[in-house]
Design an enzyme around this catalytic site. Structure first.
Site, mmCIF file in Angstrom:
data_model
loop_
_atom_site.group_PDB
_atom_site.id
_atom_site.type_symbol
_atom_site.label_atom_id
_atom_site.label_comp_id
_atom_site.label_asym_id
_atom_site.label_seq_id
_atom_site.Cartn_x
_atom_site.Cartn_y
_atom_site.Cartn_z
ATOM 1 N N PRO A 279 0.824 -1.216 0.000
ATOM 2 C CA PRO A 279 0.000 0.000 0.000
ATOM 3 C C PRO A 279 0.851 1.257 0.000
ATOM 4 O O PRO A 279 1.921 1.289 0.608
ATOM 5 C CB PRO A 279 -0.775 -0.118 1.319
ATOM 6 C CG PRO A 279 0.084 -0.958 2.196
ATOM 7 C CD PRO A 279 0.864 -1.869 1.300
ATOM 8 N N MET A 282 -2.586 7.435 1.471
ATOM 9 C CA MET A 282 -3.994 7.524 1.053
ATOM 10 C C MET A 282 -4.224 8.470 -0.135
ATOM 11 O O MET A 282 -5.284 8.425 -0.753
ATOM 12 C CB MET A 282 -4.871 7.941 2.231
ATOM 13 C CG MET A 282 -4.493 9.275 2.818
ATOM 14 S SD MET A 282 -5.417 9.592 4.331
ATOM 15 C CE MET A 282 -4.627 11.092 4.873
ATOM 16 N N SER A 286 -1.800 2.129 -4.460
ATOM 17 C CA SER A 286 -1.214 0.917 -3.891
ATOM 18 C C SER A 286 -0.908 -0.041 -5.035
ATOM 19 O O SER A 286 -1.427 0.131 -6.141
ATOM 20 C CB SER A 286 -2.182 0.267 -2.906
ATOM 21 O OG SER A 286 -2.441 1.155 -1.837
ATOM 22 N N HIS A 305 6.718 -3.698 3.008
ATOM 23 C CA HIS A 305 5.278 -3.744 3.245
ATOM 24 C C HIS A 305 4.590 -2.429 2.898
ATOM 25 O O HIS A 305 3.379 -2.356 2.785
ATOM 26 C CB HIS A 305 5.030 -4.140 4.701
ATOM 27 C CG HIS A 305 3.785 -3.562 5.290
ATOM 28 N ND1 HIS A 305 2.538 -3.879 4.809
ATOM 29 C CD2 HIS A 305 3.584 -2.689 6.294
ATOM 30 C CE1 HIS A 305 1.642 -3.232 5.508
ATOM 31 N NE2 HIS A 305 2.243 -2.486 6.386
#
Lengths: 382, 138
Positions: A279, A282, A286, A305
């Site tokens: 990811p 926001m 992703s 990650h």
């Protein structure tokens, strides 16, 4: 980290973005101190959850067999011993199943913006413009308490094994020692709790989709693509200087990335490689990738990650100043719900490395192969 | 003077603690924790509870004290605006804390704390008193 795919298009999500965000944030508590008093578990049930992971959720009707088949270790890390989990950890966890928490945890409804690898994308049922759901959360307070409890024990253990510590946070014990084995048994409980947490969020997300899109019966169109841990130590066999060696691979802030043909990769993906979920922040996007043979040899089958921070949280808050991060995102078609002002500032794009660059490194270095890019539409944050 | 000061740490949050006495420093550590999770002025001193913590040494006692506060909040929603350390030695702390239970309709959300860490942990006596530092895992 978990990825779901829907049968809907990005446009269908945009059409109901406000309503969907509303229903999702009602069904899935997020933020500081988020808990579900309506889904509180007694100690006996909680212990079963820690031992059985998603097997428990399946038994209760919250997970299908198909769901379990597409989770790392089928949603249950073996060797979990609930007797190694303290009363305090159980108390913190009992009302936290199905909650996101705060910080960088989120639920994001997005869509496939671009496909890089048609064959791998097809194996995952991903195609351009298809709506997706990403869920990022873990073992919540239960896991944090196991960590706190274990730090105290490891501090004593390090002393008794005569291990010199450059920093006390690095306290440890040999893996095969009593303390080491007890820790692994408790850690497996936390991982199983995290699988069930994401499963319950999936369950309520499916309910939200049914409600908003007027689907009938149990049909929500949301299928689990993959669920993978991003902070876990696992005993695995890898080649070290040409010899098969049993290792304890600790993936902290890292995720598993196994290649095609590996027996731990679900059958559906065995010809293309394990889905790897990275990811971004926001405001960006992703990525879905797959593990490769060269990555398996070079990194013991591990990848990053996330994008990683460039600003500390306090720096980000200062940099955000009087800006309205929520409005800035809205003008770019991204609706954010449930986030506090502090979280919005800490999690804004400028606080993170650009995930495009980070993923390009993974791809070019041959650690993973890019499959698809997902862009956010609706974000539920803590 | 405020008894604590934040310092930058990528990903996590560091706090420098000060106190004329060790008791002061531990009280300031509690205040820093409250300040991280919530606006302290929004917490009313409605209830008082007793807190007891034990650890093998003083530095570990500081981490255990903060872990106790994190647990009280995460498990029971307890927030405190006032701390009083009644007795403290190298291995044991007895104190009281006043506050109320978290109410999402009234309280200003800031940051969730996962735990207090031992990373770069310090607790030292100086001529003017005590100084310490703790990094919180957020």
């Amino acid at each position: 980290m978990r990825l779901l795919r829907s049968g809907l298009s990005g446009q269908e999500i945009r059409n109901v973005a406000n309503g969907l965000a509303e229903v999702l944030s009602l069904k899935i508590p997020s933020g500081l101190g988020s808990s579900r008093k309506d889904f509180s578990q007694d100690v006996k049930t909680l212990r079963r959850i820690l031992e059985q992971g998603v097997g428990w959720a399946h038994e209760q009707g919250y997970a299908s067999k198909e769901d379990a088949a597409h989770i790392e270790a089928q949603g249950c890390i073996s060797g979990a011993e609930p007797s190694q989990v303290s009363e305090r950890a159980l108390e913190r966890g009992k009302s936290q199943l199905g909650t996101l928490g705060s910080g960088n945890h989120f639920l994001e409804v997005g869509y496939v913006r671009e496909v890089f690898d048609e064959r791998a994308a097809a194996a995952m049922g991903l195609e351009k413009d298809l709506a997706t759901v990403l869920i990022h959360t873990g073992s919540r307070g239960l896991g944090h308490q196991i960590c706190s409890d274990s730090l105290s024990l490891m501090m004593q253990a390090a002393r008794s094994y005569g291990i010199h510590l450059p920093d006390r946070q690095l306290c440890c014990a040999p893996i095969g020692s009593v303390e080491g084995r007890k820790y692994l048994a408790a850690m497996a409980c936390a991982a199983n709790f995290a699988f069930v947490n994401r499963q319950m969020i999936t369950h309520w997300t499916r309910e939200a989709f049914q409600e908003v899109f007027g689907m009938v019966g149990s049909e929500s169109g949301l299928e689990l693509v993959y669920d993978v841990c991003h902070n876990i130590a696992k005993l695995e066999t890898h080649q070290v200087q040409g010899k098969a060696t049993r290792l304890c691979v600790h993936r902290k802030g890292a995720t598993r990335a196994f290649p095609q043909g590996h027996r731990e990769v679900p059958e559906r993906y065995r010809a293309v490689g394990q889905p790897v979920l990275v990811p971004g922040d926001m405001g960006r996007c992703s990525y879905v990738l797959v593990g490769t043979e060269s990555g398996y040899a070079e990194t013991f089958g591990s990848a990053c990650h996330g994008a990683g921070r460039v600003m500390s949280r306090k720096q980000a808050q200062k940099a955000a100043g009087g800006r309205s991060v929520i409005k800035e995102l809205e003008t770019r078609g991204i609706l954010v719900k449930g986030a506090s002002r502090a979280t919005l500032a800490e999690e804004m794009s400028q606080a993170y490395k650009n995930v495009d660059d980070v993923v390009e490194v993974l791809h070019q270095a041959g650690i993973c192969r890019k499959v698809a890019r997902l862009d956010p539409l609706v974000v539920v944050k803590g | 003077m405020q008894g604590f000061r934040y310092f930058e740490h990528t990903g996590d949050l560091g706090v420098e603690l000060y106190g004329d006495t060790l008791e002061d420093l531990f009280e300031h550590a509690g205040e820093a924790f409250t300040d991280i999770v919530i606006d302290p002025s929004s917490v009313r001193p409605l209830q008082e509870i007793e807190l007891r913590v034990e650890a093998p040494d003083l530095e570990q006692l500081l981490v255990e004290w903060l872990s106790e506060l994190i647990f009280r909040f995460d498990a029971h929603g307890r927030l405190f605006c006032h701390y009083h350390i009644r007795s403290l030695d190298a291995q044991r702390l007895v104190g009281t804390a006043r506050g109320e239970v978290f109410d999402p309709t009234r309280h200003t959300i800031r940051t969730e704390v996962k735990g207090a860490t031992y990373h770069q942990l310090e607790l030292r006596r100086y001529e003017q008193g005590w100084k310490g530092r703790v990094i919180f895992d957020l």
